[in-house]
Design a protein around this motif. Structure first.
Motif, PDB file in Angstrom:
ATOM      1  N   PHE A 137      -1.801   6.262   8.909  1.00  0.00           N
ATOM      2  CA  PHE A 137      -1.009   6.782  10.025  1.00  0.00           C
ATOM      3  C   PHE A 137      -0.552   5.649  10.946  1.00  0.00           C
ATOM      4  CE2 PHE A 137      -1.211   7.960  14.553  1.00  0.00           C
ATOM      5  CZ  PHE A 137      -0.113   8.821  14.629  1.00  0.00           C
ATOM      6  N   LEU A 138      -1.473   4.762  11.309  1.00  0.00           N
ATOM      7  CA  LEU A 138      -1.118   3.661  12.206  1.00  0.00           C
ATOM      8  C   LEU A 138      -0.223   2.644  11.499  1.00  0.00           C
ATOM      9  CD1 LEU A 138      -4.483   3.075  14.108  1.00  0.00           C
ATOM     10  CD2 LEU A 138      -2.400   4.189  14.957  1.00  0.00           C
ATOM     11  N   ALA A 139      -0.482   2.398  10.197  1.00  0.00           N
ATOM     12  CA  ALA A 139       0.374   1.467   9.450  1.00  0.00           C
ATOM     13  C   ALA A 139       1.809   1.973   9.435  1.00  0.00           C
ATOM     14  CB  ALA A 139      -0.148   1.300   8.021  1.00  0.00           C
ATOM     15  N   GLU A 140       1.994   3.266   9.189  1.00  0.00           N
ATOM     16  CA  GLU A 140       3.348   3.826   9.204  1.00  0.00           C
ATOM     17  C   GLU A 140       3.984   3.666  10.581  1.00  0.00           C
ATOM     18  OE1 GLU A 140       5.757   7.954   8.169  1.00  0.00           O
ATOM     19  OE2 GLU A 140       3.574   7.975   8.286  1.00  0.00           O
ATOM     20  N   THR A 150       1.228  -5.329   1.700  1.00  0.00           N
ATOM     21  CA  THR A 150       2.465  -5.175   0.939  1.00  0.00           C
ATOM     22  C   THR A 150       2.667  -3.729   0.494  1.00  0.00           C
ATOM     23  OG1 THR A 150       1.318  -5.920  -1.067  1.00  0.00           O
ATOM     24  CG2 THR A 150       2.583  -7.554   0.142  1.00  0.00           C
ATOM     25  N   ASP A 151       1.572  -3.031   0.215  1.00  0.00           N
ATOM     26  CA  ASP A 151       1.681  -1.609  -0.125  1.00  0.00           C
ATOM     27  C   ASP A 151       2.190  -0.813   1.075  1.00  0.00           C
ATOM     28  OD1 ASP A 151       1.145   0.841  -1.726  1.00  0.00           O
ATOM     29  OD2 ASP A 151      -0.367   1.181  -0.190  1.00  0.00           O
ATOM     30  N   TRP A 152       1.629  -1.059   2.252  1.00  0.00           N
ATOM     31  CA  TRP A 152       2.121  -0.386   3.458  1.00  0.00           C
ATOM     32  C   TRP A 152       3.579  -0.744   3.718  1.00  0.00           C
ATOM     33  CZ3 TRP A 152      -2.824  -1.982   6.571  1.00  0.00           C
ATOM     34  CH2 TRP A 152      -3.818  -0.994   6.403  1.00  0.00           C
ATOM     35  N   MET A 153       3.900  -1.996   3.493  1.00  0.00           N
ATOM     36  CA  MET A 153       5.263  -2.454   3.731  1.00  0.00           C
ATOM     37  C   MET A 153       6.259  -1.689   2.861  1.00  0.00           C
ATOM     38  SD  MET A 153       6.789  -6.276   3.151  1.00  0.00           S
ATOM     39  CE  MET A 153       5.393  -7.005   3.993  1.00  0.00           C
ATOM     40  N   THR A 154       5.908  -1.542   1.592  1.00  0.00           N
ATOM     41  CA  THR A 154       6.795  -0.842   0.666  1.00  0.00           C
ATOM     42  C   THR A 154       6.989   0.608   1.076  1.00  0.00           C
ATOM     43  OG1 THR A 154       6.004  -2.258  -1.127  1.00  0.00           O
ATOM     44  CG2 THR A 154       7.154  -0.248  -1.760  1.00  0.00           C
ATOM     45  N   ARG A 155       5.905   1.235   1.527  1.00  0.00           N
ATOM     46  CA  ARG A 155       5.982   2.660   1.862  1.00  0.00           C
ATOM     47  C   ARG A 155       6.568   2.934   3.241  1.00  0.00           C
ATOM     48  NH1 ARG A 155       0.536   5.354   1.509  1.00  0.00           N
ATOM     49  NH2 ARG A 155      -0.475   3.314   1.659  1.00  0.00           N
ATOM     50  N   TYR A 156       6.351   2.020   4.189  1.00  0.00           N
ATOM     51  CA  TYR A 156       6.631   2.357   5.576  1.00  0.00           C
ATOM     52  C   TYR A 156       7.600   1.450   6.309  1.00  0.00           C
ATOM     53  CZ  TYR A 156       2.264   4.973   4.839  1.00  0.00           C
ATOM     54  OH  TYR A 156       1.278   5.798   4.349  1.00  0.00           O
ATOM     55  N   ALA A 157       7.947   0.279   5.769  1.00  0.00           N
ATOM     56  CA  ALA A 157       8.671  -0.697   6.588  1.00  0.00           C
ATOM     57  C   ALA A 157      10.178  -0.492   6.616  1.00  0.00           C
ATOM     58  CB  ALA A 157       8.380  -2.121   6.103  1.00  0.00           C
ATOM     59  N   ALA A 158      10.698   0.428   5.795  1.00  0.00           N
ATOM     60  CA  ALA A 158      12.142   0.556   5.662  1.00  0.00           C
ATOM     61  C   ALA A 158      12.901   0.660   6.980  1.00  0.00           C
ATOM     62  CB  ALA A 158      12.479   1.748   4.760  1.00  0.00           C
ATOM     63  N   PRO A 159      12.434   1.430   7.973  1.00  0.00           N
ATOM     64  CA  PRO A 159      13.230   1.549   9.186  1.00  0.00           C
ATOM     65  C   PRO A 159      13.117   0.370  10.150  1.00  0.00           C
ATOM     66  CG  PRO A 159      11.768   3.454   8.843  1.00  0.00           C
ATOM     67  CD  PRO A 159      11.301   2.340   7.968  1.00  0.00           C
ATOM     68  N   ASN A 160      12.332  -0.649   9.830  1.00  0.00           N
ATOM     69  CA  ASN A 160      12.045  -1.709  10.793  1.00  0.00           C
ATOM     70  C   ASN A 160      12.885  -2.961  10.497  1.00  0.00           C
ATOM     71  OD1 ASN A 160      10.959  -3.728  12.417  1.00  0.00           O
ATOM     72  ND2 ASN A 160       8.894  -2.943  12.234  1.00  0.00           N
ATOM     73  N   HIS A 203       4.520 -11.799  -8.347  1.00  0.00           N
ATOM     74  CA  HIS A 203       3.782 -10.531  -8.416  1.00  0.00           C
ATOM     75  C   HIS A 203       3.366 -10.078  -7.023  1.00  0.00           C
ATOM     76  CE1 HIS A 203       3.692 -10.576 -12.766  1.00  0.00           C
ATOM     77  NE2 HIS A 203       3.190 -11.786 -12.759  1.00  0.00           N
ATOM     78  N   ILE A 204       2.937 -11.031  -6.203  1.00  0.00           N
ATOM     79  CA  ILE A 204       2.521 -10.695  -4.843  1.00  0.00           C
ATOM     80  C   ILE A 204       3.708 -10.206  -4.021  1.00  0.00           C
ATOM     81  CG2 ILE A 204       1.526 -11.626  -2.712  1.00  0.00           C
ATOM     82  CD1 ILE A 204      -0.006 -13.632  -4.480  1.00  0.00           C
ATOM     83  N   LEU A 205       4.860 -10.848  -4.239  1.00  0.00           N
ATOM     84  CA  LEU A 205       6.049 -10.514  -3.449  1.00  0.00           C
ATOM     85  C   LEU A 205       6.779  -9.277  -3.952  1.00  0.00           C
ATOM     86  CD1 LEU A 205       7.589 -14.073  -2.965  1.00  0.00           C
ATOM     87  CD2 LEU A 205       6.452 -12.682  -1.241  1.00  0.00           C
ATOM     88  N   ARG A 206       6.419  -8.782  -5.132  1.00  0.00           N
ATOM     89  CA  ARG A 206       7.182  -7.694  -5.742  1.00  0.00           C
ATOM     90  C   ARG A 206       7.419  -6.507  -4.802  1.00  0.00           C
ATOM     91  NH1 ARG A 206       8.469  -5.823 -11.076  1.00  0.00           N
ATOM     92  NH2 ARG A 206       7.701  -7.792 -11.872  1.00  0.00           N
ATOM     93  N   PRO A 207       6.390  -6.017  -4.073  1.00  0.00           N
ATOM     94  CA  PRO A 207       6.667  -4.879  -3.185  1.00  0.00           C
ATOM     95  C   PRO A 207       7.698  -5.186  -2.098  1.00  0.00           C
ATOM     96  CG  PRO A 207       4.308  -5.123  -3.530  1.00  0.00           C
ATOM     97  CD  PRO A 207       4.955  -6.359  -4.071  1.00  0.00           C
ATOM     98  N   SER A 208       7.606  -6.382  -1.506  1.00  0.00           N
ATOM     99  CA  SER A 208       8.549  -6.712  -0.436  1.00  0.00           C
ATOM    100  C   SER A 208       9.949  -6.954  -0.991  1.00  0.00           C
ATOM    101  CB  SER A 208       8.065  -7.933   0.347  1.00  0.00           C
ATOM    102  OG  SER A 208       7.879  -9.045  -0.496  1.00  0.00           O
ATOM    103  N   ILE A 209      10.042  -7.550  -2.186  1.00  0.00           N
ATOM    104  CA  ILE A 209      11.348  -7.720  -2.821  1.00  0.00           C
ATOM    105  C   ILE A 209      11.950  -6.361  -3.145  1.00  0.00           C
ATOM    106  CG2 ILE A 209      12.526  -8.574  -4.893  1.00  0.00           C
ATOM    107  CD1 ILE A 209      10.560 -10.917  -4.915  1.00  0.00           C
ATOM    108  N   TYR A 210      11.122  -5.460  -3.668  1.00  0.00           N
ATOM    109  CA  TYR A 210      11.618  -4.118  -4.004  1.00  0.00           C
ATOM    110  C   TYR A 210      12.124  -3.403  -2.758  1.00  0.00           C
ATOM    111  CZ  TYR A 210      12.020   0.438  -6.211  1.00  0.00           C
ATOM    112  OH  TYR A 210      12.521   1.614  -6.687  1.00  0.00           O
TER     113      TYR A 210
END
Length: 265
Positions: free
Chosen positions: A30-33, A100-110, A192-199
């Protein structure tokens, strides 16, 4: 049915219900989002423990455990007597798998997080492409070409949502193959580490781009420069791809510290 058999059925039923008990709400998620979407900015305090306990209906120990997840990856800091405050972006462990998992799921609007990722890629990926142009093997070239052909088959303006998803998947594979073609173990692992942020950036820019054919052509220029073993051209072509990403996202990438024309360095 005997009483014994009935008892066994009752025990099995209770165990089955216990196994299917849904997990408790995650305060960390919740806080990560809230943080990655920009609702809480660096310097802001997140809700207090007692408020989170009441909101999620869980005990203080569970809340503290979840807050600890965010503390451990540098996103928040606990200040005695005041609560938990969001730290500056530079303090975040941005390459931690959880982040990176939180970033992929939640960072789009930022936009700030997007800008940070894009700036990093603009500094790094032109050099990666330049190195790949010097070191790529025939097998590497096949992997890059197969990813490019996948992008072309599922061009992003296709009406099917599945085709659009596949286009982004192949786009990520294209960049990962270039990292691997450097034949540097650090760059290969970093892809591999950057894959979520690149995606994250790829999927968003593919949605917002006004000219997917032009984007595909920029990727083709990177591929052909690597195939022809022209490092400088590969460097500039990779820059052009990322500048197109910035334009599609409406982000001003700023002056790159590292990503300069190698002919001018």
């Amino acid at each position: 049915m005997t009483a014994y058999v009935q008892t066994l059925w009752d025990i099995a039923f209770v165990k089955d219900k216990q196994l299917k008990t849904p997990p408790r709400p995650s305060v960390a998620d919740f806080l990560a989002e809230s943080i990655f979407s920009g609702r809480y900015q660096p310097g802001d305090f997140v809700p207090k423990e007692i408020d989170l306990c009441e909101q999620f209906g869980i005990n203080r120990s569970a809340v503290r455990s979840d807050l600890r997840q965010l503390v451990d990856v540098g996103i928040i800091e606990r200040i005695s007597g005041h609560g938990s405050k969001v730290r500056e972006y530079a303090e975040w462990n941005i390459l931690d798998p959880t982040v990176t998992d939180w970033m992929t799921r939640y960072a789009a609007p930022n936009p700030k997080v997007q800008w940070e990722i894009l700036s990093f890629r603009l500094d790094v990926e032109p050099y990666v492409a330049m190195t790949a142009a010097k070191r790529a093997t025939a097998r590497d070239l096949v992997a890059i070409e197969e990813a490019f052909e996948g992008m072309a088959r599922h061009l992003y303006h296709a009406p099917s949502l599945e085709e659009r998803r596949l286009h982004s998947d192949y786009d990520v594979a294209f960049h990962a193959a270039i990292f691997k073609a450097t034949h540097n173990i650090v760059w290969a692992q970093l892809s591999h580490i950057l894959r979520p942020s690149i995606y994250l950036l790829i999927s968003m820019s593919n949605v917002s781009t006004s000219d997917p054919e032009a984007s595909l052509e920029r990727h083709r220029q990177v591929m052909e420069s690597i195939r022809a073993r022209r490092p400088r051209e590969a460097f500039l072509a990779a820059q052009a791809v990322l500048e197109g990403t910035a334009q599609a996202l409406g982000i001003e990438p700023g002056e790159s510290t590292l990503g300069r024309d190698p002919g001018l360095v």
